[in-house]
Design an enzyme around this catalytic site. Structure first.
Site, PDB file in Angstrom:
ATOM      1  N   GLU A 139       0.858  -1.069  -0.112  1.00 48.50           N
ATOM      2  CA  GLU A 139      -0.132   0.096   0.110  1.00 48.50           C
ATOM      3  C   GLU A 139       0.947   1.217  -0.129  1.00 48.50           C
ATOM      4  O   GLU A 139       0.633   2.077  -0.536  1.00 48.50           O
ATOM      5  CB  GLU A 139      -0.743  -0.085   1.244  1.00 48.50           C
ATOM      6  CG  GLU A 139      -2.239   0.429   0.938  1.00 48.50           C
ATOM      7  CD  GLU A 139      -2.478   1.973   0.813  1.00 48.50           C
ATOM      8  OE1 GLU A 139      -3.379   2.254   0.120  1.00 48.50           O
ATOM      9  OE2 GLU A 139      -1.608   2.662   1.594  1.00 48.50           O
ATOM     10  N   ASP A 140       2.010   0.981   0.859  1.00 47.02           N
ATOM     11  CA  ASP A 140       2.750   2.228   0.667  1.00 47.02           C
ATOM     12  C   ASP A 140       4.350   2.373   0.760  1.00 47.02           C
ATOM     13  O   ASP A 140       4.688   1.163   1.314  1.00 47.02           O
ATOM     14  CB  ASP A 140       2.263   3.092   2.114  1.00 47.02           C
ATOM     15  CG  ASP A 140       2.928   4.679   1.701  1.00 47.02           C
ATOM     16  OD1 ASP A 140       3.421   4.891   0.747  1.00 47.02           O
ATOM     17  OD2 ASP A 140       2.660   5.368   2.980  1.00 47.02           O
ATOM     18  N   HIS A 194      -1.532   0.999   6.944  1.00 50.36           N
ATOM     19  CA  HIS A 194      -2.149   1.622   5.725  1.00 50.36           C
ATOM     20  C   HIS A 194      -0.856   2.499   5.162  1.00 50.36           C
ATOM     21  O   HIS A 194       0.029   2.108   4.935  1.00 50.36           O
ATOM     22  CB  HIS A 194      -3.497   2.251   6.314  1.00 50.36           C
ATOM     23  CG  HIS A 194      -4.116   2.762   5.186  1.00 50.36           C
ATOM     24  ND1 HIS A 194      -5.732   3.165   5.536  1.00 50.36           N
ATOM     25  CD2 HIS A 194      -4.263   2.662   3.637  1.00 50.36           C
ATOM     26  CE1 HIS A 194      -6.287   3.392   4.307  1.00 50.36           C
ATOM     27  NE2 HIS A 194      -5.531   3.047   3.352  1.00 50.36           N
ATOM     28  N   ASN A 216      -2.137   7.874  -3.702  1.00 45.85           N
ATOM     29  CA  ASN A 216      -1.337   8.200  -2.671  1.00 45.85           C
ATOM     30  C   ASN A 216      -0.214   9.389  -3.672  1.00 45.85           C
ATOM     31  O   ASN A 216      -0.092   9.023  -4.903  1.00 45.85           O
ATOM     32  CB  ASN A 216      -0.583   7.400  -2.152  1.00 45.85           C
ATOM     33  CG  ASN A 216       0.272   7.907  -1.017  1.00 45.85           C
ATOM     34  OD1 ASN A 216      -0.173   8.914  -0.381  1.00 45.85           O
ATOM     35  ND2 ASN A 216       1.307   7.204  -0.335  1.00 45.85           N
TER      36      ASN A 216
HETATM   37  C1  LIG Z   1       1.648   8.040   0.584  1.00 47.66           C
HETATM   38  O1  LIG Z   1       2.791   8.351   0.401  1.00 47.66           O
HETATM   39  C2  LIG Z   1       3.334   9.428   1.566  1.00 47.66           C
HETATM   40  C3  LIG Z   1       4.433   9.936   0.992  1.00 47.66           C
HETATM   41  O2  LIG Z   1       5.324   8.982   0.379  1.00 47.66           O
HETATM   42  C4  LIG Z   1       3.585   8.655   2.713  1.00 47.66           C
HETATM   43  O3  LIG Z   1       3.971   9.187   3.864  1.00 47.66           O
HETATM   44  C5  LIG Z   1       2.031   7.873   3.077  1.00 47.66           C
HETATM   45  O4  LIG Z   1       2.111   6.956   4.134  1.00 47.66           O
HETATM   46  C6  LIG Z   1       1.509   7.100   1.781  1.00 47.66           C
HETATM   47  N1  LIG Z   1      -0.003   6.879   2.090  1.00 47.66           N
HETATM   48  C7  LIG Z   1      -0.432   5.730   1.423  1.00 47.66           C
HETATM   49  C8  LIG Z   1      -2.106   5.625   2.167  1.00 47.66           C
HETATM   50  O5  LIG Z   1      -0.008   4.875   0.737  1.00 47.66           O
END
Ligand SMILES: *[C@@H]1O[C@H](CO)[C@@H](O)[C@H](O)[C@H]1NC(C)=O
Ligand SMILES: *[C@@H]1O[C@H](CO)[C@@H](O)[C@H](O)[C@H]1NC(C)=O
Ligand SMILES: *[C@@H]1O[C@H](CO)[C@@H](O)[C@H](O)[C@H]1NC(C)=O
Length: 366
Positions: A53-54, A114, A269
């Protein structure tokens, strides 16, 4: 009793119509033709089959990855498996993810990670902030990263009434952050009601131990938040508003709106290239397919890059698009030194070497 009954009825109605409503909103972006636009030099990272997810990358090339998200209404290939936080060393020739050990006493079974974010202190201590959904609640876990043995020491769990449904965060110090709430409510029924009524009540909240306040609002579904390398601007993606919002950040952590960029995708994101300051976004070219998952007709993936977002005419480039045959449901795109990592809500992680001559996202550090 009567209140309960009414609530239940409202909930049921909202669930029925909410789904319709979501369908309509998502369909607005669903009809686009999907001509695959692939990049050369891409491969799927082995060992990630259950979402990435991230992805957050440290300046030294260590990448944190959150995997195994379970979220109401979204597909999971391993619904009984707990979530994990992974580490991957991008300095290696063929980087392989390993699971980060978490200090004793932390309830591992509750981990449902998440959005994640990293804060590096003056003394190089690395703090990892993780949005997690134990029993579908919304908490922010703060860990300290110990590089010697690739472990995380759990420092604290943060919950707050102004953090009802956090999707993504940006760490600002060892104990403060901006959080993007994708819904105004924490209860599932009320979330559906919000969707049904099309309420733009999603917001961004500043959290510190001394002060918690809403700093921006009026979004349909805030999925991503990022900050410019100089810390002066904050970017918020509104998935169902199909827009990126740019804010000026003040010393008191208030935000004032600067501009809004309308895009043509259900964007997820946001990540900011620390060198070029380009904004990279993972998106869902067909939001409907994400919500109503069909293995024979899976959701696709899309990566959008925005250059010079503060200028009069920002350049918006669709860098990558796939119909789901390679990568399903991209949620984030992160660059590091000429490498692009495309993460997904529940599928895999794609690593692409960007072509330096085309200038695509390569960092200008050399
Ligand atoms: C989206 O990207 C930011 C910066 O890379 C990160 O801090 C964040 O956790 C991400 N969120 C998700 C929901 O993927
Ligand atoms: C939210 O929606 C209301 C009602 O449709 C509208 O008046 C308002 O301008 C919207 N807020 C933002 C920030 O878009
Ligand atoms: C925060 O700072 C900005 C800019 O200086 C100012 O306009 C705003 O009123 C301040 N907000 C609060 C709540 O103090």
């Amino acid at each position: 009793m009567r209140t309960l009954l009414v609530l239940a009825m409202v909930g049921l109605l909202a669930a029925l119509i909410g789904e319709r409503y979501m369908a309509l909103r998502l369909r607005a972006c669903a009809s686009r033709e999907l001509k695959p636009k692939r990049l050369p030099n891409c491969h799927l990272i082995k060992g990630i089959e259950n979402g990435a997810e991230d992805v957050e990358i440290l300046p030294n090339g260590l990448a944190f990855i959150s995997t195994g998200l379970r979220y109401p209404g979204l597909k999971s290939f391993a619904p009984d498996k707990r979530g994990e936080l992974l580490l991957m060393d991008l300095n290696e020739e063929n980087p392989r993810p390993i699971e980060l050990r978490i200090s004793r006493g932390f309830d591992l079974a509750s981990l449902n990670p998440h959005g994640i974010s990293v804060y590096i202190d003056k003394d190089d201590t690395v703090y990892l902030f993780v949005v997690s959904h134990p029993q579908y609640k919304s908490v922010v876990e703060i860990f300290k990263f110990v590089e010697d043995d690739n472990s995380l020491v759990h420092l604290k769990t943060i919950t707050h009434e102004l953090l009802p449904s956090v999707n993504d965060i940006v760490a600002l110090s060892p104990d403060s952050f901006y959080a993007a709430n994708d819904h105004y409510f924490s209860q599932q029924i009320l979330k559906l009601l919000q969707a049904f009524l099309g309420l733009n009540w999603s917001n961004v909240v500043y959290y510190s131990p001394n002060e918690v306040k809403e700093v921006a609002g009026g979004f349909y579904f805030t999925a991503g938040i990022g900050i410019s390398p100089d810390g002066k601007h904050v970017y918020v993606s509104d998935s169902l508003g199909n827009s990126v919002h740019v804010f000026e950040k003040h010393a008191n952590f208030s935000l004032s709106p600067l501009k809004t960029l309308q895009l043509d995708s259900v964007i997820d994101n946001i990540s900011v290239d620390p060198y070029t300051e380009d904004i990279w976004i993972g998106g869902h070219p067909n939001g409907m397919k994400l919500v109503f998952y069909d293995p024979n007709n899976p959701p696709g993936s899309e990566v959008i890059r925005i250059q010079n977002i503060l200028s009069e005419k920002p350049t918006v480039t669709q860098v990558y698009i796939d119909d789901g045959s390679v990568l399903q449901g991209s949620s984030c795109a992160t660059v590091y030194d000429g490498n692009l990592f495309i993460g997904t809500v529940f599928h895999r992680l794609l690593h692409c070497k960007l072509d330096p001559s085309s200038g695509k996202g390569q960092s200008n550090q050399n």
